[in-house]
Motif scaffolding. Sequence first.
Motif, PDB file in Angstrom:
ATOM      1  N   LEU A  58       0.818  -1.215   0.000  1.00 54.04           N
ATOM      2  CA  LEU A  58       0.000   0.000   0.000  1.00 54.04           C
ATOM      3  C   LEU A  58       0.857   1.272   0.000  1.00 54.04           C
ATOM      4  CD1 LEU A  58      -2.772  -1.090   2.534  1.00 54.04           C
ATOM      5  CD2 LEU A  58      -2.845  -1.163   0.036  1.00 54.04           C
ATOM      6  N   LEU A  59       2.171   1.116  -0.061  1.00 50.95           N
ATOM      7  CA  LEU A  59       3.050   2.288  -0.110  1.00 50.95           C
ATOM      8  C   LEU A  59       2.919   2.989  -1.461  1.00 50.95           C
ATOM      9  CD1 LEU A  59       6.277   0.767   1.499  1.00 50.95           C
ATOM     10  CD2 LEU A  59       4.727   2.452   2.535  1.00 50.95           C
ATOM     11  N   PRO A  60       3.055   4.328  -1.483  1.00 48.74           N
ATOM     12  CA  PRO A  60       2.939   5.069  -2.750  1.00 48.74           C
ATOM     13  C   PRO A  60       4.029   4.674  -3.727  1.00 48.74           C
ATOM     14  CG  PRO A  60       2.837   6.549  -0.843  1.00 48.74           C
ATOM     15  CD  PRO A  60       3.275   5.216  -0.324  1.00 48.74           C
ATOM     16  N   ARG A 119      -4.953  -9.112   3.207  1.00 53.93           N
ATOM     17  CA  ARG A 119      -4.914  -9.426   4.634  1.00 53.93           C
ATOM     18  C   ARG A 119      -6.252  -9.071   5.257  1.00 53.93           C
ATOM     19  NH1 ARG A 119       0.205  -7.134   7.686  1.00 53.93           N
ATOM     20  NH2 ARG A 119      -0.945  -5.187   7.570  1.00 53.93           N
ATOM     21  N   PRO A 120      -6.834  -9.994   6.041  1.00 56.27           N
ATOM     22  CA  PRO A 120      -8.114  -9.691   6.680  1.00 56.27           C
ATOM     23  C   PRO A 120      -8.049  -8.379   7.462  1.00 56.27           C
ATOM     24  CG  PRO A 120      -7.595 -12.009   6.967  1.00 56.27           C
ATOM     25  CD  PRO A 120      -6.379 -11.367   6.351  1.00 56.27           C
ATOM     26  N   GLY A 121      -9.040  -7.520   7.257  1.00 59.18           N
ATOM     27  CA  GLY A 121      -9.081  -6.215   7.896  1.00 59.18           C
ATOM     28  C   GLY A 121      -8.571  -5.102   7.016  1.00 59.18           C
ATOM     29  N   GLU A 122      -7.902  -5.458   5.898  1.00 60.42           N
ATOM     30  CA  GLU A 122      -7.368  -4.441   5.001  1.00 60.42           C
ATOM     31  C   GLU A 122      -8.175  -4.320   3.711  1.00 60.42           C
ATOM     32  OE1 GLU A 122      -2.630  -4.214   6.172  1.00 60.42           O
ATOM     33  OE2 GLU A 122      -3.222  -5.209   4.307  1.00 60.42           O
ATOM     34  N   GLU A 123      -9.339  -4.939   3.677  1.00 59.25           N
ATOM     35  CA  GLU A 123     -10.134  -4.933   2.452  1.00 59.25           C
ATOM     36  C   GLU A 123     -10.427  -3.522   1.959  1.00 59.25           C
ATOM     37  OE1 GLU A 123     -11.066  -8.826   4.542  1.00 59.25           O
ATOM     38  OE2 GLU A 123     -10.816  -6.723   5.124  1.00 59.25           O
ATOM     39  N   ALA A 165      -8.837  -0.657   2.709  1.00 58.93           N
ATOM     40  CA  ALA A 165      -7.600   0.036   2.328  1.00 58.93           C
ATOM     41  C   ALA A 165      -7.121  -0.434   0.958  1.00 58.93           C
ATOM     42  CB  ALA A 165      -6.518  -0.212   3.384  1.00 58.93           C
ATOM     43  N   VAL A 166      -7.244  -1.724   0.702  1.00 56.02           N
ATOM     44  CA  VAL A 166      -6.846  -2.261  -0.600  1.00 56.02           C
ATOM     45  C   VAL A 166      -7.777  -1.748  -1.688  1.00 56.02           C
ATOM     46  CG1 VAL A 166      -6.730  -4.373  -1.975  1.00 56.02           C
ATOM     47  CG2 VAL A 166      -5.684  -4.301   0.296  1.00 56.02           C
ATOM     48  N   ALA A 167      -9.071  -1.751  -1.404  1.00 55.84           N
ATOM     49  CA  ALA A 167     -10.031  -1.243  -2.382  1.00 55.84           C
ATOM     50  C   ALA A 167      -9.726   0.210  -2.738  1.00 55.84           C
ATOM     51  CB  ALA A 167     -11.449  -1.373  -1.844  1.00 55.84           C
ATOM     52  N   ASP A 168      -9.424   1.027  -1.732  1.00 59.38           N
ATOM     53  CA  ASP A 168      -9.102   2.436  -1.984  1.00 59.38           C
ATOM     54  C   ASP A 168      -7.858   2.566  -2.868  1.00 59.38           C
ATOM     55  OD1 ASP A 168     -11.239   3.145  -0.400  1.00 59.38           O
ATOM     56  OD2 ASP A 168     -10.031   3.544   1.391  1.00 59.38           O
ATOM     57  N   ALA A 169      -6.923   1.620  -2.704  1.00 61.11           N
ATOM     58  CA  ALA A 169      -5.677   1.688  -3.458  1.00 61.11           C
ATOM     59  C   ALA A 169      -5.841   1.247  -4.909  1.00 61.11           C
ATOM     60  CB  ALA A 169      -4.605   0.834  -2.779  1.00 61.11           C
ATOM     61  N   VAL A 170      -6.732   0.276  -5.152  1.00 60.20           N
ATOM     62  CA  VAL A 170      -6.799  -0.306  -6.493  1.00 60.20           C
ATOM     63  C   VAL A 170      -7.928   0.241  -7.359  1.00 60.20           C
ATOM     64  CG1 VAL A 170      -5.734  -2.427  -5.660  1.00 60.20           C
ATOM     65  CG2 VAL A 170      -8.231  -2.301  -5.819  1.00 60.20           C
ATOM     66  N   VAL A 171      -8.976   0.786  -6.750  1.00 55.09           N
ATOM     67  CA  VAL A 171     -10.097   1.288  -7.550  1.00 55.09           C
ATOM     68  C   VAL A 171      -9.646   2.309  -8.596  1.00 55.09           C
ATOM     69  CG1 VAL A 171     -12.179   2.732  -7.441  1.00 55.09           C
ATOM     70  CG2 VAL A 171     -11.970   0.721  -5.970  1.00 55.09           C
ATOM     71  N   PRO A 172      -8.724   3.240  -8.266  1.00 52.49           N
ATOM     72  CA  PRO A 172      -8.317   4.212  -9.284  1.00 52.49           C
ATOM     73  C   PRO A 172      -7.666   3.612 -10.524  1.00 52.49           C
ATOM     74  CG  PRO A 172      -7.730   5.000  -7.094  1.00 52.49           C
ATOM     75  CD  PRO A 172      -8.160   3.586  -6.934  1.00 52.49           C
TER      76      PRO A 172
END
Length: 233
Positions: A24-26, A54-58, A60-67
């Motif tokens: 998730l790092l830039p 990782r469970p609980g990061e769904e 954060a991951v969605a925010d990172a990949v949607v763009p």
Amino acid sequence: MPAALVILAAGTGSRVGAAVNKVLLPLGDTTVLGGSLRTALAVDDVHRIVLVVRPGEEQAVADAVVPVLGSGEVLLVPGGPSRHASEWAALQALRPDIETGEIDVIAIHDGARPLARAALFDEVIASARTHGGAIPVAPVPGLVARSLRPADAGLMGVQTPQAFRARALWAAYSRAAEEGFEGTDTAGCLERYADSVAGLVGSFEIAAVPSSSLNLKVTFPEDVATAEALLNR
């Protein structure tokens, strides 16, 4: 017949020393994981992309990949406590497509390798269709033996994406689940159960596909800066 791509992003990345998961790092205009996914979306003839998180990061991951998704789609699957467990979770999510023959090959890639080329995915998938499995390899530079003499110049490092016939992968990981075995990487599990796999799907071998050190894995803090520099090159 189309392939499926699995991107593993359920690790902690503790060696990077960041407060968040290293994927998730830039990186550039996205994240490390966003770079990996962007490449996966550019691979031809793909039926499904599975993103193991990782469970609980769904979120954060969605925010990172949607763009970077655009009109693409990914299936988010909670990972397990180990790499092998995360791979098994992805295969279980893909089981219906494997059993119906909707996919013939599955490629598994580290989300922390954001610079892998789409062409490399194409090459390992094509090789897996021919041989049964394929792994990218690259020379390992700068290794020194205990004697302080240069190590074998022919020593090669194994990378991802690694690709395998879907039914062979399912057969090997099913046997591993029955026996409680966990491999360090996908090819290791296939090699352990090679005889069982060959009995179910016919002749099977794992071929080496040439790659390079540019397909780096973000492991340490300086790797993010290196990846950034390579992107800007």
